[in-house]
Scaffold this motif. Structure first.
Motif, short mmCIF file in Angstrom:
data_model
loop_
_atom_site.label_atom_id
_atom_site.label_comp_id
_atom_site.label_asym_id
_atom_site.label_seq_id
_atom_site.Cartn_x
_atom_site.Cartn_y
_atom_site.Cartn_z
N ALA A 14 0.83 -1.21 0.00
CA ALA A 14 0.00 0.00 0.00
C ALA A 14 0.87 1.26 0.00
N VAL A 15 1.99 1.21 0.69
CA VAL A 15 2.89 2.38 0.72
C VAL A 15 3.46 2.64 -0.67
N THR A 16 3.78 1.59 -1.38
CA THR A 16 4.30 1.73 -2.74
C THR A 16 3.26 2.37 -3.65
N VAL A 17 2.03 1.92 -3.54
CA VAL A 17 0.96 2.50 -4.34
C VAL A 17 0.77 3.97 -3.99
N ASP A 18 0.82 4.30 -2.71
CA ASP A 18 0.69 5.70 -2.30
C ASP A 18 1.80 6.55 -2.90
#
Length: 58
Positions: A14-18
């Protein structure tokens, strides 16, 4: 079904997508700002060139 629920509830990545979304937004804003400034910069450059075209050195 339990594995599907665990997969959906998982927030790995999720952090990568953010970060990808944030970086894309920054690049998009930079492109919009550059496009908005282009006309003004070209106009100023042409005005300076016209002003300096009558200068004589030597």
């Amino acid at each position: 079904m339990k594995k599907l629920r665990l997969y959906i509830a998982s927030d790995d990545g999720a952090v990568t997508v953010d970060w990808v979304v944030l970086c894309a937004a920054i690049v998009g804003m930079a492109a919009l700002i550059a496009a908005a400034m282009e006309d003004g910069a070209l106009g100023a450059a042409q005005a300076i060139a016209a002003y300096m075209s009558n200068w004589s050195f030597g």
